[in-house]
Scaffold this motif. Structure first.
Motif, PDB file in Angstrom:
ATOM      1  N   ASN A  43      -5.991   4.904 102.991  1.00  0.00           N
ATOM      2  CA  ASN A  43      -4.784   4.644 102.208  1.00  0.00           C
ATOM      3  C   ASN A  43      -5.157   4.635 100.730  1.00  0.00           C
ATOM      4  O   ASN A  43      -6.332   4.498 100.358  1.00  0.00           O
ATOM      5  N   GLY A  44      -4.149   4.776  99.900  1.00  0.00           N
ATOM      6  CA  GLY A  44      -4.375   4.879  98.470  1.00  0.00           C
ATOM      7  C   GLY A  44      -4.887   3.609  97.841  1.00  0.00           C
ATOM      8  O   GLY A  44      -5.689   3.654  96.893  1.00  0.00           O
ATOM      9  N   LEU A  45      -4.476   2.444  98.347  1.00  0.00           N
ATOM     10  CA  LEU A  45      -4.924   1.184  97.775  1.00  0.00           C
ATOM     11  C   LEU A  45      -6.423   0.997  97.972  1.00  0.00           C
ATOM     12  O   LEU A  45      -7.139   0.575  97.053  1.00  0.00           O
ATOM     13  N   TYR A  46      -6.910   1.299  99.184  1.00  0.00           N
ATOM     14  CA  TYR A  46      -8.351   1.167  99.447  1.00  0.00           C
ATOM     15  C   TYR A  46      -9.134   2.130  98.545  1.00  0.00           C
ATOM     16  O   TYR A  46     -10.176   1.754  97.984  1.00  0.00           O
ATOM     17  N   ALA A  47      -8.635   3.371  98.418  1.00  0.00           N
ATOM     18  CA  ALA A  47      -9.334   4.345  97.577  1.00  0.00           C
ATOM     19  C   ALA A  47      -9.403   3.882  96.132  1.00  0.00           C
ATOM     20  O   ALA A  47     -10.424   4.060  95.449  1.00  0.00           O
ATOM     21  N   ALA A  48      -8.341   3.225  95.657  1.00  0.00           N
ATOM     22  CA  ALA A  48      -8.343   2.734  94.273  1.00  0.00           C
ATOM     23  C   ALA A  48      -9.236   1.514  94.111  1.00  0.00           C
ATOM     24  O   ALA A  48      -9.984   1.385  93.125  1.00  0.00           O
ATOM     25  N   ASP A  49      -9.177   0.578  95.070  1.00  0.00           N
ATOM     26  CA  ASP A  49      -9.974  -0.649  94.963  1.00  0.00           C
ATOM     27  C   ASP A  49     -11.480  -0.389  95.123  1.00  0.00           C
ATOM     28  O   ASP A  49     -12.292  -1.197  94.670  1.00  0.00           O
ATOM     29  N   SER A  50     -11.856   0.730  95.793  1.00  0.00           N
ATOM     30  CA  SER A  50     -13.295   1.021  96.016  1.00  0.00           C
ATOM     31  C   SER A  50     -13.852   2.025  95.012  1.00  0.00           C
ATOM     32  O   SER A  50     -15.001   2.466  95.163  1.00  0.00           O
ATOM     33  N   ALA A  51     -13.062   2.370  93.993  1.00  0.00           N
ATOM     34  CA  ALA A  51     -13.520   3.343  92.989  1.00  0.00           C
ATOM     35  C   ALA A  51     -14.019   2.580  91.759  1.00  0.00           C
ATOM     36  O   ALA A  51     -13.262   1.773  91.165  1.00  0.00           O
ATOM     37  N   PHE A  52     -15.302   2.819  91.382  1.00  0.00           N
ATOM     38  CA  PHE A  52     -15.889   2.151  90.225  1.00  0.00           C
ATOM     39  C   PHE A  52     -16.567   3.188  89.334  1.00  0.00           C
ATOM     40  O   PHE A  52     -17.052   4.220  89.816  1.00  0.00           O
ATOM     41  N   ARG A  53     -16.621   2.866  88.064  1.00  0.00           N
ATOM     42  CA  ARG A  53     -17.297   3.737  87.090  1.00  0.00           C
ATOM     43  C   ARG A  53     -18.494   2.979  86.516  1.00  0.00           C
ATOM     44  O   ARG A  53     -18.355   1.823  86.084  1.00  0.00           O
ATOM     45  N   LEU A  54     -19.659   3.656  86.506  1.00  0.00           N
ATOM     46  CA  LEU A  54     -20.881   3.074  85.943  1.00  0.00           C
ATOM     47  C   LEU A  54     -20.912   3.418  84.455  1.00  0.00           C
ATOM     48  O   LEU A  54     -21.035   4.589  84.088  1.00  0.00           O
ATOM     49  N   VAL A  55     -20.826   2.410  83.629  1.00  0.00           N
ATOM     50  CA  VAL A  55     -20.771   2.603  82.177  1.00  0.00           C
ATOM     51  C   VAL A  55     -21.972   1.918  81.535  1.00  0.00           C
ATOM     52  O   VAL A  55     -22.755   1.222  82.201  1.00  0.00           O
ATOM     53  N   GLY A  56     -22.122   2.132  80.226  1.00  0.00           N
ATOM     54  CA  GLY A  56     -23.228   1.489  79.519  1.00  0.00           C
ATOM     55  C   GLY A  56     -23.123  -0.023  79.570  1.00  0.00           C
ATOM     56  O   GLY A  56     -22.040  -0.604  79.659  1.00  0.00           O
ATOM     57  N   GLY A  57     -24.307  -0.678  79.552  1.00  0.00           N
ATOM     58  CA  GLY A  57     -24.334  -2.128  79.672  1.00  0.00           C
ATOM     59  C   GLY A  57     -23.581  -2.811  78.526  1.00  0.00           C
ATOM     60  O   GLY A  57     -23.668  -2.413  77.371  1.00  0.00           O
ATOM     61  N   LEU A  58     -22.872  -3.857  78.855  1.00  0.00           N
ATOM     62  CA  LEU A  58     -22.095  -4.582  77.863  1.00  0.00           C
ATOM     63  C   LEU A  58     -22.984  -5.482  76.991  1.00  0.00           C
ATOM     64  O   LEU A  58     -22.680  -5.743  75.836  1.00  0.00           O
ATOM     65  N   ALA A  59     -24.103  -5.957  77.544  1.00  0.00           N
ATOM     66  CA  ALA A  59     -24.968  -6.875  76.788  1.00  0.00           C
ATOM     67  C   ALA A  59     -25.842  -6.118  75.802  1.00  0.00           C
ATOM     68  O   ALA A  59     -26.253  -4.998  76.061  1.00  0.00           O
TER      69      ALA A  59
END
Length: 279
Positions: A263-279
């Motif tokens: 379902n679309g909700l699961y696909a959205a909730d399990s999608a993450f982007r690896l970005v540069g560290g905030l610290a």
């Protein structure tokens, strides 16, 4: 005048009363021609042999008059006066055997070796000081923060050993939302997330939390996640290495490990982007 009678046809001699002439042997003319040719050939050969013998006699006479023919060695020529022929057999030619003085081999001169110039000994050079041991540079740590695809203002954030999806503003919060992305502890083709205090993110009871490595194989598997393609552009899904088919997703802003759902909700909730560290 006698009357000329026509000659009967020869195709049927017996029926017409005509008989072949047997007074001459068939082929006599050919035999005469062959005999004449043979006589002519024999006569030519005799003439050539006679001429050759005359030329040979002339050459013999000249050779006898001058002693030996030019360019020929006569072994019948008498030795010069005063020369005695050695007795016994010799392997040398006759002219060398008749020589009054035996031939001696001239001694081969021994070449004098040319002295090789020797280089003067090089002055002792001072030994170079050993270079100081160079330390290998430490590999740069790949610090990353994990941002939600459907909540782009929220990041993974460690609070009370649990990992939640929260907005990050303070410096302390940014430190707790930054992780070292390393090779998977149980699979080098996957990821593990290390915290700043030396711990790792692992799932326990299907909930993601920060704990220190206890050295067990179970911990290494719980802390290893494999990247998978997400339907969201630029996003990644993280599948558990020891629970295939279960992916990290946020639910009520809690990061947990749930089975895949179509379902679309699961696909959205399990999608993450690896970005540069905030610290």
């Amino acid at each position: 005048m006698p009357e000329n009678k026509s000659r009967p046809p020869q195709e049927q001699p017996w029926e017409n009363g005509w008989a072949p002439d047997t007074s001459r042997t068939p082929g006599t003319r050919r035999l005469w021609l062959a005999g004449g040719l043979a006589v002519a050939t024999i006569t030519a050969c005799v003439v050539a042999i006679t001429a050759t013998e005359r030329d040979g006699d002339g050459m013999s006479g000249k050779a006898s008059a001058s002693g030996t023919a030019p360019g020929l060695i006569s072994f019948g020529t008498p030795s010069p006066a005063g020369t005695t022929t050695p007795k016994g057999k010799t392997a040398m030619p006759y002219a060398a055997a008749a020589s009054p003085t035996p031939l001696k081999e001239s001694p081969t001169p021994t070449p004098t070796p040319t002295p090789t110039p020797t280089k003067p000994p090089a002055a002792d050079k001072p030994a170079k000081p050993a270079p100081a041991e160079e330390k290998a540079p430490k590999p740069a740590t790949n610090w990353r923060s994990v941002r939600s695809a459907n909540y782009p203002d929220r990041y993974w954030y460690v609070t009370g050993s649990y990992v939640k999806l929260a907005q990050v503003s303070s410096a302390g919060a940014r430190q707790d939302a930054t992780f070292a992305l390393v090779k998977g502890l149980s699979n080098g083709a996957c990821y593990s997330f290390a915290t700043a205090d030396g711990g790792y993110l692992r799932h326990r009871n299907f909930v993601l939390r920060a704990e220190h490595d206890d050295g067990s194989s179970l911990f290494e598997q719980d802390a290893t996640f494999c990247p998978r393609v997400s339907p969201y552009s630029g996003a990644t899904m993280l599948e558990s290495v020891n629970y295939p088919g279960r992916f990290l997703r946020h639910k009520d802003f809690q990061i947990r490990l749930d089975p895949y759902q179509y379902n679309g909700l699961y696909a959205a909730d399990s999608a993450f982007r690896l970005v540069g560290g905030l610290a």
